[in-house]
Enzyme design. Structure first.
Site, PDB file in Angstrom:
ATOM      1  N   CYS A  27      -4.716   2.172  -2.783  1.00 20.77           N
ATOM      2  CA  CYS A  27      -4.917   3.498  -3.392  1.00 20.77           C
ATOM      3  C   CYS A  27      -3.649   4.359  -3.378  1.00 20.77           C
ATOM      4  O   CYS A  27      -3.320   5.009  -4.371  1.00 20.77           O
ATOM      5  CB  CYS A  27      -6.072   4.229  -2.722  1.00 20.77           C
ATOM      6  SG  CYS A  27      -6.188   3.968  -0.955  1.00 20.77           S
ATOM      7  N   HIS A  64      -6.032  11.484  -1.922  1.00 17.44           N
ATOM      8  CA  HIS A  64      -4.803  11.327  -1.141  1.00 17.44           C
ATOM      9  C   HIS A  64      -3.708  12.222  -1.746  1.00 17.44           C
ATOM     10  O   HIS A  64      -3.636  12.385  -2.967  1.00 17.44           O
ATOM     11  CB  HIS A  64      -4.287   9.881  -1.220  1.00 17.44           C
ATOM     12  CG  HIS A  64      -5.165   8.869  -0.555  1.00 17.44           C
ATOM     13  ND1 HIS A  64      -6.211   9.195   0.277  1.00 17.44           N
ATOM     14  CD2 HIS A  64      -5.136   7.506  -0.601  1.00 17.44           C
ATOM     15  CE1 HIS A  64      -6.779   8.086   0.714  1.00 17.44           C
ATOM     16  NE2 HIS A  64      -6.152   7.048   0.195  1.00 17.44           N
TER      17      HIS A  64
END
Ligand SMILES: NC(=O)c1ccc[n+]([C@@H]2O[C@H](COP(=O)([O-])OP(=O)(O)OC[C@H]3O[C@@H](n4cnc5c(N)ncnc54)[C@H](OP(=O)(O)O)[C@@H]3O)[C@@H](O)[C@H]2O)c1
Length: 335
Positions: free
Chosen positions: A126, A238
């Site tokens: 990710c 994130h």
């Protein structure tokens, strides 16, 4: 066309279902697979209940595309069998660095899909997926020499169990109760942990090494990258603080223009209170957001920026479904 999702009850599996609900992917049958623990439970997709099936006994011969989102051990054990019949898009780390498996972010390197040898395509980690997306147009224009990245990663990157634990730990702290961390190496509530995945011998963590190796494989082997990966008490999305050294000179206006025009990227950079993106606003959004774009005046051709993206979407589900779309659009590259 029949589609299967392995790990359909997990964070990424459920997001794949959400993305498929929004997209117009032609599909005849959908098979939802998980472990025997969840087999028999029901998941609703487009108004119909689908029974979750046990992966152990599933026959892949009826499936054209299979998404795997159940972790590296499950990929190791089952993908070879699935790939005998079906094209597999794997979210785990297991096949990412296999030279015969393309590692794909469609907007960046869909040309690598011309070279599918094992019927397997890997989805990047990710934190790498959201990094290489804005790097691509900048590398094309100014040639990246070196990157220093520090990540601020949400707990959903570790799966559903760490998300539940963050909420439980937060309640416990507020109620003055004792905390025992299960999915983290230290208390995560009201804290920050500079450690994701296992340590390698040289002191880096595997999460940091994934960013180095995957960026090279996707974008350019010549790019040097050093990373520090940190877990935050944030549920989803994130963030990354990124310092880039280019070979060629750039202007901030050209950087903004290149990022704004690149599919999947969105610049939000007003240089005023709140004129930037935080993880909270990125949750549920398809775009990767770029803020705080500014020159690093301590080196030649240096740039700083702040990148935020929903890790479950660009870092996993959305990226996987976009890989499937690219395959379908190109008639499975002759398969
Ligand atoms: N979260 C992210 O941001 C992210 C991003 C990129 C890649 N990934 C990767 O995606 C994968 C899934 O992550 P996640 O966050 O969705 O994890 P998760 O929420 O923990 O879900 C795990 C899924 O795997 C299934 N599973 C576990 N053991 C199984 C078994 N023995 N047989 C069949 N199914 C089994 C679980 O089913 P049960 O309900 O039966 O337990 C569940 O559906 C991992 O490889 C992860 O590294 C995650």
């Amino acid at each position: 066309m029949n589609i299967a999702i392995v790990g359909a009850t997990g964070n990424v599996g459920r997001k794949i279902l959400e993305v498929l609900e929004k997209k117009d992917l032609a599909m005849d049958n959908l098979y939802l697979l998980a472990s025997s623990r969840s087999a028999g439970s029901k998941i609703n997709f487009k108004g119909n209940d689908h029974e979750v099936l046990d992966l152990e006994t599933f026959d892949f011969s009826k499936v054209k595309i299979t998404f795997f989102a159940a972790g590296a051990k499950i990929s190791e054990k089952f993908i070879e069998k699935a790939a005998k019949h079906s094209l597999v898009i794997d979210n785990s780390s297991f096949y990412r660095m296999d030279p015969d498996v393309p590692l794909i972010v469609p907007q960046v390197n869909s040309d690598h899909l011309n070279n599918i040898k094992k019927n397997i395509i890997a989805n990047p980690n990710c934190s790498t997926a959201q990094l290489v997306l804005p790097l691509k147009p900048l590398h094309d224009l100014f040639i990246i020499k070196r990157i220093v990245v520090s990540t601020y990663q949400s707990v959903s990157g570790g799966g559903k169990a760490p998300m539940d634990e963050l909420i439980e730990q937060t309640k416990s702290v507020l109620e003055n109760k004792k905390i025992q961390s299960k999915n983290f190496t230290k208390q995560i509530a009201f804290n920050v942990i500079p450690h994701i995945d296992l340590f390698a011998d040289d002191g880096y963590t595997k999460e940091e090494l994934k960013m180095v190796n995957e960026t090279k494989k996707i974008l350019d082997n010549k790019i040097d990258l050093t990373a520090t990966c940190v877990r935050l008490p944030v549920l989803v999305s994130h963030s990354e603080s990124v310092n880039i050294e280019f070979e060629k000179p750039f202007t901030i206006d050209k950087v903004r223009e290149a990022l704004d025009n690149f599919e999947g990227c969105k610049v939000i950079d007003e240089r005023s209170d709140g004129g930037y993106t935080t993880p909270f606003e990125a949750e549920g959004r398809d775009e990767t957001f770029i803020s705080r774009i500014r020159e690093d005046k301590t080196i030649n051709n240096g740039l700083n920026m702040w990148i935020v993206s929903d890790n479950l979407l660009r870092g996993a589900a959305l990226n996987s479904v976009e890989i499937a779309e690219a395959l379908i659009k190109n008639n499975f590259y002759g398969k």
